[in-house]
Design a protein around this motif. Sequence first.
Motif, PDB file in Angstrom:
ATOM      1  N   GLY A   1       0.722  -1.116  -0.013  1.00 15.03           N
ATOM      2  CA  GLY A   1       0.151  -0.087   0.394  1.00 15.03           C
ATOM      3  C   GLY A   1       0.802   1.058   0.030  1.00 15.03           C
ATOM      4  N   ALA A   2       2.397   1.097   0.240  1.00 17.77           N
ATOM      5  CA  ALA A   2       2.504   2.416   0.654  1.00 17.77           C
ATOM      6  C   ALA A   2       3.752   2.604  -0.501  1.00 17.77           C
ATOM      7  CB  ALA A   2       3.745   2.803   2.266  1.00 17.77           C
ATOM      8  N   ILE A   3       4.046   1.418  -1.152  1.00 11.14           N
ATOM      9  CA  ILE A   3       4.212   1.245  -2.181  1.00 11.14           C
ATOM     10  C   ILE A   3       3.824   2.323  -3.386  1.00 11.14           C
ATOM     11  CG2 ILE A   3       5.335   0.352  -4.297  1.00 11.14           C
ATOM     12  CD1 ILE A   3       6.612  -1.281  -2.354  1.00 11.14           C
ATOM     13  N   ARG A   4       1.903   1.686  -3.475  1.00 10.45           N
ATOM     14  CA  ARG A   4       1.397   2.041  -4.479  1.00 10.45           C
ATOM     15  C   ARG A   4       0.837   3.625  -4.075  1.00 10.45           C
ATOM     16  NH1 ARG A   4      -0.898  -3.064  -4.367  1.00 10.45           N
ATOM     17  NH2 ARG A   4      -2.612  -2.020  -2.460  1.00 10.45           N
TER      18      ARG A   4
ATOM     19  N   GLU B   1       3.210   6.115  -5.524  1.00  5.67           N
ATOM     20  CA  GLU B   1       3.167   6.039  -6.722  1.00  5.67           C
ATOM     21  C   GLU B   1       2.524   7.023  -7.751  1.00  5.67           C
ATOM     22  OE1 GLU B   1       2.724   1.368  -7.864  1.00  5.67           O
ATOM     23  OE2 GLU B   1       5.174   1.343  -8.038  1.00  5.67           O
ATOM     24  N   LYS B   2       1.062   7.072  -6.395  1.00  3.83           N
ATOM     25  CA  LYS B   2       0.194   7.889  -7.044  1.00  3.83           C
ATOM     26  C   LYS B   2       0.068   9.516  -6.147  1.00  3.83           C
ATOM     27  CE  LYS B   2      -4.642   7.512  -5.631  1.00  3.83           C
ATOM     28  NZ  LYS B   2      -5.872   7.338  -4.847  1.00  3.83           N
ATOM     29  N   ASP B   3       0.159   9.876  -5.114  1.00  3.43           N
ATOM     30  CA  ASP B   3       0.485  10.593  -4.366  1.00  3.43           C
ATOM     31  C   ASP B   3       1.706  11.485  -3.710  1.00  3.43           C
ATOM     32  OD1 ASP B   3      -2.507  10.640  -4.140  1.00  3.43           O
ATOM     33  OD2 ASP B   3      -2.085   9.586  -2.163  1.00  3.43           O
ATOM     34  N   GLY B   4       2.795  10.527  -3.948  1.00  7.10           N
ATOM     35  CA  GLY B   4       3.762  11.472  -3.863  1.00  7.10           C
ATOM     36  C   GLY B   4       4.254  10.843  -2.341  1.00  7.10           C
ATOM     37  N   LEU B   5       5.268  11.926  -1.282  1.00  2.92           N
ATOM     38  CA  LEU B   5       5.811  11.333   0.229  1.00  2.92           C
ATOM     39  C   LEU B   5       4.457  11.270   0.711  1.00  2.92           C
ATOM     40  CD1 LEU B   5       7.972  11.173   1.801  1.00  2.92           C
ATOM     41  CD2 LEU B   5       8.505  13.357   2.299  1.00  2.92           C
TER      42      LEU B   5
END
Length: 118
Positions: free
Chosen positions: A75-78, A81-85
Amino acid sequence: MSFLMAFVVGGLICVVGQLLMDLTNYKVTPAHILVGFVTGGAILSALGLYQPLVELAGAGALVPLTGFGHILAQGAIRGVEKDGLFGVFAGGLEAAAAGITAAVVFGYFFAIVFKPKG
């Protein structure tokens, strides 16, 4: 065959935790196991090593605590990718929200239906 692999892999993960407690004369507590397994699952997932285990064993790899770490890491990786930091924080919670909600709701339900011993 998938049921057998889920049973074997899930059982082996649990055996590792039990051996850690037994062989250290319970100096490694269940709390240590919880933190270690969630962290280990997240690290293995981030390295790309946990997904093949999930594909092999399905729920046998997802249901134990290591699976929770895997879900948080993915989830953190996705999220990144979606929202940056900001996705580092939001992504893991978003991915695990359904499981956390189910645990809270069912825990509350069973506490109402059955008399908890305290």
